[in-house]
Design a protein around this motif. Structure first.
Motif, PDB file in Angstrom:
ATOM      1  N   UNK A  94       0.824  -1.109   0.016  1.00 11.16           N
ATOM      2  CA  UNK A  94       0.102   0.046  -0.185  1.00 11.16           C
ATOM      3  C   UNK A  94       0.724   1.350  -0.001  1.00 11.16           C
ATOM      4  N   UNK A  95       1.860   1.400   0.633  1.00  8.46           N
ATOM      5  CA  UNK A  95       2.819   2.515   0.929  1.00  8.46           C
ATOM      6  C   UNK A  95       3.389   2.815  -0.272  1.00  8.46           C
ATOM      7  N   UNK A  96       4.012   1.650  -0.666  1.00  9.75           N
ATOM      8  CA  UNK A  96       4.944   1.667  -1.863  1.00  9.75           C
ATOM      9  C   UNK A  96       4.023   2.373  -3.267  1.00  9.75           C
ATOM     10  N   UNK A  97       2.767   1.667  -3.450  1.00  6.16           N
ATOM     11  CA  UNK A  97       2.085   2.215  -4.445  1.00  6.16           C
ATOM     12  C   UNK A  97       1.710   3.588  -4.405  1.00  6.16           C
ATOM     13  N   UNK A  98       1.427   4.101  -3.258  1.00  6.60           N
ATOM     14  CA  UNK A  98       0.928   5.521  -2.934  1.00  6.60           C
ATOM     15  C   UNK A  98       2.324   6.293  -3.144  1.00  6.60           C
ATOM     16  N   UNK A 101       2.716   6.780  -6.965  1.00  4.71           N
ATOM     17  CA  UNK A 101       1.537   7.648  -7.517  1.00  4.71           C
ATOM     18  C   UNK A 101       1.899   9.211  -7.151  1.00  4.71           C
ATOM     19  N   UNK A 102       2.754   9.265  -6.010  1.00  5.47           N
ATOM     20  CA  UNK A 102       3.100  10.469  -5.647  1.00  5.47           C
ATOM     21  C   UNK A 102       4.430  11.055  -6.447  1.00  5.47           C
ATOM     22  N   UNK A 103       5.055  10.435  -6.725  1.00  2.97           N
ATOM     23  CA  UNK A 103       6.157  10.799  -7.752  1.00  2.97           C
ATOM     24  C   UNK A 103       7.632  10.489  -6.691  1.00  2.97           C
ATOM     25  N   UNK A 104       7.494   9.671  -5.901  1.00  3.86           N
ATOM     26  CA  UNK A 104       8.608   9.382  -4.890  1.00  3.86           C
ATOM     27  C   UNK A 104       9.050   7.789  -5.487  1.00  3.86           C
ATOM     28  N   UNK A 105      10.408   7.598  -5.199  1.00  6.45           N
ATOM     29  CA  UNK A 105      10.751   6.108  -5.410  1.00  6.45           C
ATOM     30  C   UNK A 105      10.534   5.447  -4.145  1.00  6.45           C
ATOM     31  N   UNK A 106      10.311   4.004  -4.405  1.00 13.47           N
ATOM     32  CA  UNK A 106       9.919   3.262  -3.074  1.00 13.47           C
ATOM     33  C   UNK A 106      10.654   1.950  -3.105  1.00 13.47           C
ATOM     34  N   UNK A 119       3.090  -7.228  -3.797  1.00 17.06           N
ATOM     35  CA  UNK A 119       3.763  -5.794  -3.871  1.00 17.06           C
ATOM     36  C   UNK A 119       4.495  -5.682  -5.260  1.00 17.06           C
ATOM     37  N   UNK A 120       5.302  -6.739  -5.697  1.00 17.34           N
ATOM     38  CA  UNK A 120       5.874  -6.359  -6.773  1.00 17.34           C
ATOM     39  C   UNK A 120       4.890  -6.274  -8.267  1.00 17.34           C
ATOM     40  N   UNK A 121       3.956  -7.020  -8.182  1.00 19.78           N
ATOM     41  CA  UNK A 121       2.688  -6.783  -9.171  1.00 19.78           C
ATOM     42  C   UNK A 121       1.971  -5.619  -8.925  1.00 19.78           C
ATOM     43  N   UNK A 122       1.916  -5.215  -7.838  1.00 26.32           N
ATOM     44  CA  UNK A 122       1.186  -4.005  -7.544  1.00 26.32           C
ATOM     45  C   UNK A 122       1.983  -2.892  -8.309  1.00 26.32           C
ATOM     46  N   UNK A 123       3.248  -2.778  -8.083  1.00 32.48           N
ATOM     47  CA  UNK A 123       4.177  -1.711  -8.254  1.00 32.48           C
ATOM     48  C   UNK A 123       4.800  -1.508  -9.676  1.00 32.48           C
ATOM     49  N   UNK A 262       6.559   8.798 -14.383  1.00 33.86           N
ATOM     50  CA  UNK A 262       7.113   8.026 -15.119  1.00 33.86           C
ATOM     51  C   UNK A 262       8.697   7.739 -14.544  1.00 33.86           C
ATOM     52  N   UNK A 263       9.604   8.368 -14.472  1.00 37.54           N
ATOM     53  CA  UNK A 263      11.193   8.231 -14.149  1.00 37.54           C
ATOM     54  C   UNK A 263      11.056   7.917 -12.650  1.00 37.54           C
ATOM     55  N   UNK A 264      10.391   7.119 -11.983  1.00 45.22           N
ATOM     56  CA  UNK A 264      10.755   6.611 -10.748  1.00 45.22           C
ATOM     57  C   UNK A 264      10.741   4.921 -10.645  1.00 45.22           C
ATOM     58  N   UNK A 265      11.092   4.584  -9.576  1.00 44.00           N
ATOM     59  CA  UNK A 265      11.218   3.142  -9.506  1.00 44.00           C
ATOM     60  C   UNK A 265      10.725   2.535  -8.167  1.00 44.00           C
ATOM     61  N   UNK A 266      10.137   1.282  -8.019  1.00 52.17           N
ATOM     62  CA  UNK A 266       9.850   0.712  -7.043  1.00 52.17           C
ATOM     63  C   UNK A 266      10.542  -0.584  -6.655  1.00 52.17           C
ATOM     64  N   UNK A 267      11.099  -0.995  -5.764  1.00 57.89           N
ATOM     65  CA  UNK A 267      11.850  -2.193  -5.377  1.00 57.89           C
ATOM     66  C   UNK A 267      11.102  -2.766  -4.222  1.00 57.89           C
ATOM     67  N   UNK A 268      10.912  -4.166  -4.437  1.00 50.40           N
ATOM     68  CA  UNK A 268      10.554  -5.172  -3.389  1.00 50.40           C
ATOM     69  C   UNK A 268      11.481  -6.185  -3.163  1.00 50.40           C
ATOM     70  N   UNK A 269      11.833  -6.455  -1.719  1.00 51.77           N
ATOM     71  CA  UNK A 269      12.771  -7.402  -1.366  1.00 51.77           C
ATOM     72  C   UNK A 269      12.205  -8.189  -0.243  1.00 51.77           C
TER      73      UNK A 269
END
Length: 464
Positions: A94-98, A101-106, A119-123, A262-269
């Motif tokens: 939930x936090x990662x997706x938000x 959507x707010x333009x932050x890396x996660x 989380x990977x599928x969601x982001x 666009x130019x942001x990334x999300x990482x799940x570990x």
């Protein structure tokens, strides 16, 4: 034709217009440091909440209310676009997706491999048209799949009818033939949703409990609905159910694509919040870089609370994420777990928090196991909060969401104890809010000695 249900402009405008300014709350607390009552559901516009983007791609127990990270991420007081936001207890993301959507890396961490998959599928932003093409390929592969033994799943025949087992196995094998890992994760997540839908588990409960004809008496309001469900499961088309989930989730991915910056990334570990480890190449593991995160938003588990691994057990087996004989070891990696050996819980564990240790002494006199669960929870949360402080930049922030509950009839003041641990880790309390819990899913009584959790405390800390 799939159509988007939201647009970025509507969401951003609704957030700016409807949510009170964070600055005013901080100023109010600075002048009078007292708990402030809030209602996050009312603070954010309906256009900014609900089933938007990929939030509802998969159910998950005790999900964080999306409005909470939305509120703190809409302001640039705590973080700015392009900053790194982390959640060391990310759950279903939930936090990662938000954050995205707010333009932050996660970056998110969780010990539950199913949570990491969701989380990977969601982001990950995927092309909806490419997903539709992949769905057709999977359908073709299902029709060609030969019958093979299913993967090891805990009590497989107890939870599924034979025709359901056969169909789920064919779908699983067809998905595993998808070459692209992100696309494969998306469809495995869809399969996980389907698994619970076609199982004999009671859909009203988070953990699997078998639904029977006599589960609800004839005079119960749910008797007819659950009886109909059991009858329907005997002849259900698993294939139709799976592709219904796929269709809905592709629609959600289209929403996500339109809202995504666009130019942001999300990482799940898959990693442990007690050490804030991240997976590296091969078997090597390393720490998240020191002072690399501007904002942490997280809701850690409660002591002896949600049974995340048990709730995930059917999907973990079907997706090949955890064998039945590995479930207990996986559970042991979770903070707040319930199961300990007698030789473990008969040993006295102290937390170094005077008020907590005094309470735990009372609990231990009647229930040594519950006392050990609560004490060990605080010991492990100390490690997690020290790790959070280490990765935060100087002046960075932590938004910590937690609730108090009862252990053996005594109030366990989780929020106060975690505040002590956060301050011990070099974090300064800047704001404390309280929000009443209105979701029945979060008010479930966890065990015989516990109580419902009726409100959450949202504490904002800053690294000195």
């Amino acid at each position: 034709m799939l159509t988007a249900r939201f647009c970025r402009k509507d969401v951003e405008q609704s957030q700016k217009q409807d949510a009170p300014e964070l600055e005013s709350l901080l100023d109010r607390y600075r002048k009078t440091p007292a708990l402030i009552e809030v209602n996050f559901r009312h603070m954010m516009s309906p256009k900014a909440t609900g089933d938007r983007a990929t939030h509802h791609i998969h159910p998950y127990p005790a999900k964080l209310l999306a409005q909470i990270p939305q509120y703190f991420l809409r302001s640039e007081v705590l973080s700015k676009r392009g900053d790194l936001v982390a959640d060391p207890f990310c759950g279903s993301g939930t936090v990662l997706l938000e954050a995205l959507l707010s333009g932050r890396h996660a970056v998110g961490l969780d010990t539950n491999p199913l949570a990491c998959l969701i989380s990977r599928a969601k982001t990950r932003r995927l092309d909806p048209a490419a997903l539709e093409a992949s769905a057709l390929l999977i359908l073709a592969n299902i029709s060609k799949a030969a019958d093979e033994p299913p993967p090891p799943v805990v009590n497989l025949a107890y939870w599924f009818y034979p025709h359901v087992i056969k169909a789920l196995n064919r779908i699983r094998r067809a998905i595993l033939e998808v070459a692209d890992s992100a696309t494969r994760d998306f469809f495995l997540t869809c399969l996980s949703v389907c698994i619970r839908h076609v199982s004999l588990a009671d859909p009203r409960l988070g953990v699997p409990v078998k639904l029977r004809m006599d589960t609800y008496p004839q005079d119960h309001a749910l008797h007819d609905a659950m009886k109909s469900r059991l009858i329907r499961l005997k002849r259900i088309s698993v294939l139709d159910e799976f592709f219904r989930v796929v269709r809905d989730n592709i629609g959600r991915m289209k929403d996500f694509s339109l809202l995504y910056h666009g130019k942001i990334y999300g990482t799940v570990l898959q990693s442990d919040a007690r050490q804030l480890l991240v997976a590296s190449s091969g078997a090597t593991r390393k720490l998240l870089p020191k002072a690399s995160v501007q904002l942490v938003v997280t809701s850690p588990p409660y002591p002896g609370a949600q049974k995340y691994i048990r709730a995930s057990s059917l999907s973990l087996g079907w997706l090949g994420l955890c064998r039945p004989d590995e479930l207990r070891a996986l559970e042991c990696q979770n903070i707040g777990r319930e199961h300990y050996l007698k030789c473990e819980y008969l040993q006295v564990t102290t937390t170094g928090i005077p008020l907590a240790d005094c309470l735990l002494t009372q609990i231990r006199s009647t229930n040594p196991l519950r006392a050990h669960i609560a004490a060990h929870y605080l010991v492990e949360m100390r490690s997690a909060l020290m790790g959070i402080s280490r990765v935060l930049q100087k002046g960075g922030y932590l938004v910590l969401v937690c609730g108090n509950n009862h252990v053996c009839g005594l109030t366990f003041r989780t929020s106060e104890y975690l505040q002590t641990l956060a301050e011990e880790a070099g974090l300064v309390l800047r704001l404390q809010l309280r929000d009443e819990i209105r979701s029945r899913g979060l008010m479930t009584k966890r065990n015989r000695t516990a109580s419902v959790i009726e409100c959450e405390y949202i504490s904002l800390f800053q690294k000195a």
